[in-house]
Design a protein around this motif. Structure first.
Motif, short mmCIF file in Angstrom:
data_model
loop_
_atom_site.label_atom_id
_atom_site.label_comp_id
_atom_site.label_asym_id
_atom_site.label_seq_id
_atom_site.Cartn_x
_atom_site.Cartn_y
_atom_site.Cartn_z
N PHE A 243 0.93 -1.16 -0.09
CA PHE A 243 0.03 0.19 -0.15
C PHE A 243 0.89 1.19 0.17
O PHE A 243 2.14 1.03 0.13
CB PHE A 243 -0.82 -0.08 1.20
N VAL A 263 -4.19 0.54 -2.25
CA VAL A 263 -3.58 -1.02 -1.90
C VAL A 263 -3.35 -1.75 -3.14
O VAL A 263 -4.22 -1.54 -4.05
CB VAL A 263 -4.23 -1.58 -0.81
N VAL A 287 -9.70 2.21 -0.12
CA VAL A 287 -10.17 1.20 0.88
C VAL A 287 -11.06 2.18 1.62
O VAL A 287 -11.24 3.33 1.52
CB VAL A 287 -9.00 1.02 1.80
N VAL A 295 -4.31 0.58 7.85
CA VAL A 295 -3.93 -0.17 6.69
C VAL A 295 -2.66 -1.12 6.69
O VAL A 295 -1.77 -0.30 7.18
CB VAL A 295 -3.99 0.52 5.13
#
Length: 349
Positions: A243, A263, A287, A295
């Motif tokens: 990511f 990501v 996301v 994350v």
């Protein structure tokens, strides 16, 4: 068929010759530069016939000129200088030995002819740009405030006047834009239909077993063609392998204002097993329902689909790493236990 627009601003330096020409336009004057026995307009640093440097002596030309040749634009686009039918013409201004290419607002094609005498119109609020000279109109067709455009008066400069000295404009900003239409490949069309139906579609190479998403009709590893028979439905669950947190910078078209995450998601295998080497990887995915700080590599995620009535694939093209724009809002954590970081980190392609 998808329509794409590539556009960006850029700034170029003008130099002393073109910079002086542009500075004069902001004052309602048109300048040429002396080169031997003739005056070049627009002015150039080098004579196109001899390659020799021009003198650097600026000469006011026009403002009246003569149309030497022309072509009619009956249906202007938004890229043209006028929003109504007009002519592009080569105009030799009085006192100049060469012609200037510019727009003529003649009012109708029947009014245009070679030899037509024309006068310039300037922008009301000059910006130090070539666009400060807006267009030309036929001599005698202007109203009693001829030489005025939106309240900005023309400078009554006689052609051939020597010794013009101005502070050159150093740089000029441009906006570059290109719009083109791209026909989707057969594989991309199948992928688009699958997104509208709420499914992810991939393609498996029968030789190496690698799975591509979206399908691309060839294997980049083995160099063999793939067809519809190699398509397979893919789970909309997977694991984050990498990511990046993007901090937005201001540029035209940027809609984000706060840092956001993109990501790489390695999808589960088609048989429902956890992600393995042959599974498909989707890059640059958004996301949802998780903060940037939460994350992490190894996090299990699932797709969040837009309602069927709201899905569209208008922005889908033949390139990219598995765009889901218009079909998914993003990927959210499933709440399952993380998978091994060492096993999945840096899987980006």
């Amino acid at each position: 068929m998808v329509t794409n627009t590539v556009e960006f601003p850029y700034r170029r330096s003008l130099g002393p010759v073109i910079g002086t020409f542009v500075a004069a336009l902001a004052r309602g004057q048109i300048l040429g530069v002396r080169s031997g026995e003739r005056v070049l307009c627009p002015p150039l640093e080098y004579d196109p016939d001899t390659g020799a440097a021009t003198s650097g002596e600026f000469v006011a030309v026009g403002p009246v000129g003569t149309v030497r040749s022309w072509t009619w634009v009956g249906e202007p686009s938004d890229r043209h200088p006028l929003d109504r039918p007009f002519a592009f013409a080569l105009i030799q201004l009085d006192g100049a030995g060469t012609s200037l290419l510019h727009a003529v607002d003649a009012g109708g094609e029947g009014a245009m002819r070679t030899g037509l005498r024309v006068v310039p119109r300037f922008r009301a609020e000059p910006k130090g740009h070539t666009g400060d000279l807006a267009y030309f109109v036929p001599e005698g067709a202007e109203t009693t405030d001829a030489g005025v455009v939106d309240g900005a008066a023309l400078s009554p400069v006689a052609g051939g006047e020597p010794g013009v000295v101005l502070e050159p404009v150093e740089t000029m900003e441009f906006w570059s834009s290109l719009t083109y239409r791209e026909a989707l490949s057969a594989a991309s069309e199948r992928y688009a239909r699958s997104l509208l139906a709420g499914r992810l579609l991939g393609q498996r190479c029968p030789t190496c077993g690698k799975v591509y998403v979206p399908p691309r009709d060839f294997c980049a590893i083995d160099g063999i063609p793939l067809g519809e028979g190699d398509d397979l439905a893919l789970p909309d669950r997977g694991v984050i392998t990498n990511f990046t947190i993007v901090t937005p910078v201001k540029y035209p078209g940027q809609k984000e204002t706060e840092p956001f995450v993109r990501v790489s998601v390695l999808l589960d295998a088609p048989d429902g097993q956890l992600s393995e080497s042959g599974s498909a990887l989707m890059g640059l995915q958004p996301v949802v329902d998780v903060t940037n700080e939460e994350v992490r590599v190894g996090m299990r995620v699932e797709a969040v689909w837009l309602p069927e009535a709201e899905r569209n694939t208008d922005e889908l093209g033949n390139r990219g790493w598995g765009s889901t724009s218009g079909a998914l809002t993003g990927w959210r954590p499933t709440g399952e236990q993380d998978l091994s970081v060492e096993r999945y980190i840096d899987r980006v392609f």
